[in-house]
Design a protein around this motif. Structure first.
Motif, PDB file in Angstrom:
ATOM      1  N   LYS A   9       0.878  -1.174   0.000  1.00 33.70           N
ATOM      2  CA  LYS A   9       0.000   0.000   0.000  1.00 33.70           C
ATOM      3  C   LYS A   9       0.907   1.214   0.000  1.00 33.70           C
ATOM      4  N   GLY A  10       0.929   1.926  -1.110  1.00 29.62           N
ATOM      5  CA  GLY A  10       1.747   3.140  -1.204  1.00 29.62           C
ATOM      6  C   GLY A  10       0.909   4.354  -0.853  1.00 29.62           C
ATOM      7  N   LYS A  11       1.404   5.529  -1.198  1.00 29.04           N
ATOM      8  CA  LYS A  11       0.683   6.757  -0.842  1.00 29.04           C
ATOM      9  C   LYS A  11      -0.478   7.047  -1.800  1.00 29.04           C
ATOM     10  N   ALA A  12      -0.427   6.489  -3.001  1.00 26.67           N
ATOM     11  CA  ALA A  12      -1.497   6.783  -3.960  1.00 26.67           C
ATOM     12  C   ALA A  12      -2.039   5.550  -4.664  1.00 26.67           C
ATOM     13  N   LYS A  13      -1.371   4.416  -4.473  1.00 33.08           N
ATOM     14  CA  LYS A  13      -1.806   3.208  -5.164  1.00 33.08           C
ATOM     15  C   LYS A  13      -1.640   2.001  -4.257  1.00 33.08           C
ATOM     16  N   GLU A  14      -2.454   0.964  -4.591  1.00 35.95           N
ATOM     17  CA  GLU A  14      -2.299  -0.316  -3.888  1.00 35.95           C
ATOM     18  C   GLU A  14      -1.957  -1.371  -4.925  1.00 35.95           C
ATOM     19  N   LYS A  23       2.159 -11.290 -12.470  1.00 37.98           N
ATOM     20  CA  LYS A  23       1.276 -10.147 -12.735  1.00 37.98           C
ATOM     21  C   LYS A  23       0.689  -9.594 -11.448  1.00 37.98           C
ATOM     22  N   LEU A  24       0.509  -8.270 -11.405  1.00 42.02           N
ATOM     23  CA  LEU A  24      -0.073  -7.611 -10.231  1.00 42.02           C
ATOM     24  C   LEU A  24      -1.244  -6.748 -10.667  1.00 42.02           C
ATOM     25  N   ILE A  25      -2.161  -6.497  -9.735  1.00 44.17           N
ATOM     26  CA  ILE A  25      -3.224  -5.531 -10.009  1.00 44.17           C
ATOM     27  C   ILE A  25      -2.870  -4.236  -9.290  1.00 44.17           C
ATOM     28  N   MET A  26      -2.843  -3.142 -10.069  1.00 44.56           N
ATOM     29  CA  MET A  26      -2.517  -1.833  -9.518  1.00 44.56           C
ATOM     30  C   MET A  26      -3.824  -1.058  -9.367  1.00 44.56           C
ATOM     31  N   ASP A  27      -4.120  -0.671  -8.133  1.00 44.66           N
ATOM     32  CA  ASP A  27      -5.369   0.044  -7.846  1.00 44.66           C
ATOM     33  C   ASP A  27      -5.026   1.501  -7.540  1.00 44.66           C
ATOM     34  N   LEU A  80      -3.950  -4.203 -14.793  1.00 41.32           N
ATOM     35  CA  LEU A  80      -3.064  -5.359 -14.623  1.00 41.32           C
ATOM     36  C   LEU A  80      -1.685  -4.951 -15.124  1.00 41.32           C
ATOM     37  N   VAL A  81      -0.664  -5.199 -14.304  1.00 39.50           N
ATOM     38  CA  VAL A  81       0.705  -4.829 -14.697  1.00 39.50           C
ATOM     39  C   VAL A  81       1.644  -6.014 -14.485  1.00 39.50           C
ATOM     40  N   LEU A  82       2.768  -5.936 -15.175  1.00 41.34           N
ATOM     41  CA  LEU A  82       3.823  -6.927 -15.002  1.00 41.34           C
ATOM     42  C   LEU A  82       4.504  -6.676 -13.663  1.00 41.34           C
ATOM     43  N   SER A  83       4.701  -7.729 -12.885  1.00 41.15           N
ATOM     44  CA  SER A  83       5.387  -7.556 -11.599  1.00 41.15           C
ATOM     45  C   SER A  83       6.869  -7.264 -11.858  1.00 41.15           C
ATOM     46  N   LEU A  84       7.354  -6.180 -11.292  1.00 36.26           N
ATOM     47  CA  LEU A  84       8.747  -5.787 -11.513  1.00 36.26           C
ATOM     48  C   LEU A  84       9.528  -5.781 -10.212  1.00 36.26           C
ATOM     49  N   ASP A  85      10.810  -5.981 -10.363  1.00 31.99           N
ATOM     50  CA  ASP A  85      11.730  -5.803  -9.254  1.00 31.99           C
ATOM     51  C   ASP A  85      12.192  -4.344  -9.389  1.00 31.99           C
ATOM     52  N   TYR A 122      16.919   9.157  -4.387  1.00 27.64           N
ATOM     53  CA  TYR A 122      16.711   7.911  -3.637  1.00 27.64           C
ATOM     54  C   TYR A 122      15.299   7.951  -3.060  1.00 27.64           C
ATOM     55  N   LYS A 123      14.503   6.896  -3.367  1.00 28.21           N
ATOM     56  CA  LYS A 123      13.103   6.854  -2.953  1.00 28.21           C
ATOM     57  C   LYS A 123      13.012   6.483  -1.472  1.00 28.21           C
ATOM     58  N   ASP A 124      12.955   7.492  -0.629  1.00 30.01           N
ATOM     59  CA  ASP A 124      12.857   7.260   0.814  1.00 30.01           C
ATOM     60  C   ASP A 124      12.233   8.486   1.493  1.00 30.01           C
ATOM     61  N   LEU A 178       9.904   9.340 -13.020  1.00 31.76           N
ATOM     62  CA  LEU A 178       9.570   7.979 -13.457  1.00 31.76           C
ATOM     63  C   LEU A 178      10.223   6.967 -12.534  1.00 31.76           C
ATOM     64  N   GLU A 179       9.628   5.765 -12.492  1.00 32.13           N
ATOM     65  CA  GLU A 179      10.247   4.653 -11.760  1.00 32.13           C
ATOM     66  C   GLU A 179      10.316   3.449 -12.697  1.00 32.13           C
ATOM     67  N   PHE A 180      11.443   2.772 -12.663  1.00 31.62           N
ATOM     68  CA  PHE A 180      11.645   1.607 -13.523  1.00 31.62           C
ATOM     69  C   PHE A 180      11.907   0.365 -12.684  1.00 31.62           C
ATOM     70  N   LEU A 189       9.372   0.386 -17.898  1.00 28.51           N
ATOM     71  CA  LEU A 189       8.831   1.548 -17.184  1.00 28.51           C
ATOM     72  C   LEU A 189       7.723   1.036 -16.277  1.00 28.51           C
ATOM     73  N   GLY A 190       7.820   1.312 -14.971  1.00 26.59           N
ATOM     74  CA  GLY A 190       6.806   0.866 -14.021  1.00 26.59           C
ATOM     75  C   GLY A 190       6.051   2.042 -13.447  1.00 26.59           C
ATOM     76  N   ASP A 191       5.394   1.792 -12.331  1.00 29.86           N
ATOM     77  CA  ASP A 191       4.687   2.821 -11.575  1.00 29.86           C
ATOM     78  C   ASP A 191       3.680   3.570 -12.451  1.00 29.86           C
ATOM     79  N   GLU A 192       3.821   4.891 -12.600  1.00 33.22           N
ATOM     80  CA  GLU A 192       2.787   5.646 -13.313  1.00 33.22           C
ATOM     81  C   GLU A 192       3.366   6.899 -13.945  1.00 33.22           C
ATOM     82  N   PHE A 193       2.664   7.376 -14.972  1.00 37.48           N
ATOM     83  CA  PHE A 193       2.884   8.754 -15.437  1.00 37.48           C
ATOM     84  C   PHE A 193       1.515   9.416 -15.396  1.00 37.48           C
TER      85      PHE A 193
HETATM   86  P1  ADP Z   1       4.749   5.538  -2.879  1.00 37.21           P
HETATM   87  O1  ADP Z   1       5.626   4.358  -3.089  1.00 37.21           O
HETATM   88  O2  ADP Z   1       5.396   6.764  -3.418  1.00 37.21           O
HETATM   89  O3  ADP Z   1       4.217   5.664  -1.519  1.00 37.21           O
HETATM   90  P2  ADP Z   1       2.612   4.606  -4.606  1.00 37.21           P
HETATM   91  O4  ADP Z   1       1.267   4.632  -4.039  1.00 37.21           O
HETATM   92  O5  ADP Z   1       2.829   5.119  -5.968  1.00 37.21           O
HETATM   93  O6  ADP Z   1       3.483   5.490  -3.675  1.00 37.21           O
HETATM   94  O7  ADP Z   1       3.169   3.129  -4.476  1.00 37.21           O
HETATM   95  C1  ADP Z   1       3.261   2.257  -5.507  1.00 37.21           C
HETATM   96  C2  ADP Z   1       4.426   1.321  -5.225  1.00 37.21           C
HETATM   97  O8  ADP Z   1       4.435   0.280  -6.192  1.00 37.21           O
HETATM   98  C3  ADP Z   1       5.773   2.025  -5.350  1.00 37.21           C
HETATM   99  O9  ADP Z   1       6.612   1.574  -4.300  1.00 37.21           O
HETATM  100  C4  ADP Z   1       6.319   1.546  -6.692  1.00 37.21           C
HETATM  101  O10 ADP Z   1       7.726   1.529  -6.734  1.00 37.21           O
HETATM  102  C5  ADP Z   1       5.726   0.159  -6.764  1.00 37.21           C
HETATM  103  N1  ADP Z   1       5.537  -0.353  -8.137  1.00 37.21           N
HETATM  104  C6  ADP Z   1       5.119   0.341  -9.210  1.00 37.21           C
HETATM  105  N2  ADP Z   1       5.001  -0.446 -10.301  1.00 37.21           N
HETATM  106  C7  ADP Z   1       5.359  -1.702  -9.901  1.00 37.21           C
HETATM  107  C8  ADP Z   1       5.447  -2.965 -10.572  1.00 37.21           C
HETATM  108  N3  ADP Z   1       5.141  -3.103 -11.842  1.00 37.21           N
HETATM  109  N4  ADP Z   1       5.866  -4.045  -9.844  1.00 37.21           N
HETATM  110  C9  ADP Z   1       6.180  -3.925  -8.523  1.00 37.21           C
HETATM  111  N5  ADP Z   1       6.106  -2.754  -7.850  1.00 37.21           N
HETATM  112  C10 ADP Z   1       5.697  -1.647  -8.513  1.00 37.21           C
END
Ligand code: ADP
Ligand code: UDP
Length: 239
Positions: A9-14, A23-27, A80-85, A122-124, A178-180, A189-193
């Motif tokens: 659970k991130g700040k804007a997406k789950e 595969k993951l579901i991005m909400d 639906l997105v590809l699960s990334l490291d 650095y994402k922290d 961007l996040e990769f 390219l992962g995450d969102e634009f």
């Molecule tokens: P934050 O991480 O900034 O709190 P988000 O709500 O955007 O906010 O969280 C989404 C999380 O999912 C981030 O940590 C991001 O790096 C991660 N992420 C994005 N795309 C993928 C992906 N395809 N596979 C695995 N993790 C991803």
């Protein structure tokens, strides 16, 4: 595709696991945060706008040969997105001065750069996303020199394509993040634009249409995101 348990659970997406490990579901939620999570609010409808916005941009980039994690749009807010490291790194490119670079280097907002400026952070949140360089990334084992080159190259290429897209809609693409991540040793390219992670101004009036409206308490945040979407040709009602 069966939606399973919550992975992050991130700040804007789950992110949810699915019956397929790869595969993951991005909400996309309506949660909106700024200042490294210190300001948080719910903005009705933002999740839907950002999901559709992101999918349009990722499909557009895909058509330009950029590998993106998007696989399918599942509902208003879910894809639906590809699960990334993921690399624990934010790749930022700036075409005009705004935000942290103004504070750091004493620049006036709106100054146009001679060339796009690429930066790593650095994402922290606890550390306030500090700026880092290639040497930190290699020394901490987050990526090798070859991957670093690819990340910078991809970010600048994406900037070139998006500058064209936004310019044709009379919008200025000021900067974005961007996040990769990697899957099977390939960088995607992962995450969102979305307007949550970029700065966009009206070309004529210089009005801010992105998340700075939230940061600065200017109001009409979702309405402005919808305005950008409308202008670059995104149909927010239909996938
Ligand atoms: P934050 O991480 O900034 O709190 P988000 O709500 O955007 O906010 O969280 C989404 C999380 O999912 C981030 O940590 C991001 O790096 C991660 N992420 C994005 N795309 C993928 C992906 N395809 N596979 C695995 N993790 C991803
Ligand atoms: N950005 C982001 N997430 C972050 C940090 C920055 O999406 O954690 C985006 C931000 O919206 C802007 C660009 O990256 O489009 C550059 O941000 P900046 O370094 O200026 O930081 P800010 O002052 O916006 O925190």
């Amino acid at each position: 595709m069966e939606k399973k348990d919550l992975l992050t659970k991130g700040k804007a997406k789950e992110l949810y696991r699915t019956s397929d490990d790869s595969k993951l579901i991005m909400d996309f939620t309506d949660d909106t945060s700024a200042f490294d999570g210190k300001k948080i609010e719910q903005l009705a409808g933002k999740g839907t706008v950002n999901n559709r916005f992101n999918n349009f941009i990722m499909k557009y980039l895909d058509s330009k040969g950029i590998a993106c994690h998007l696989l399918d749009e599942l509902s208003d807010r879910e894809s639906l997105v590809l699960s990334l490291d993921m690399f624990p790194i934010e790749c930022v490119v700036r075409n005009y001065a705004a935000g942290s670079i103004c504070k750091r280097l004493g620049l006036e907002e709106g100054m146009k750069f001679e060339n796009p400026i690429f930066e790593f952070f650095y994402k922290d949140d606890d550390l306030g996303d500090p700026m880092i360089n290639d040497n930190h990334i290699v020394a901490f084992g987050w990526a090798n020199r070859e991957d670093i080159k690819i990340l910078e190259g991809l970010t600048l290429e994406i900037n070139k394509h998006l500058l064209e897209l936004f310019d044709s809609a009379d919008l200025i693409l000021v900067d974005f993040k961007l996040e990769f991540g990697k899957n099977n040793n390939k960088i995607f390219l992962g995450d969102e634009f979305t307007p949550d992670g970029c700065r966009v101004w009206d070309k004529e009036t210089k009005e801010k249409l992105d998340k700075d409206r939230f940061r600065l308490g200017l109001g009409d945040v979702v309405k402005s995101y919808q305005e950008i979407a409308y202008r670059i040709g995104i149909n927010l009602n239909k996938p």
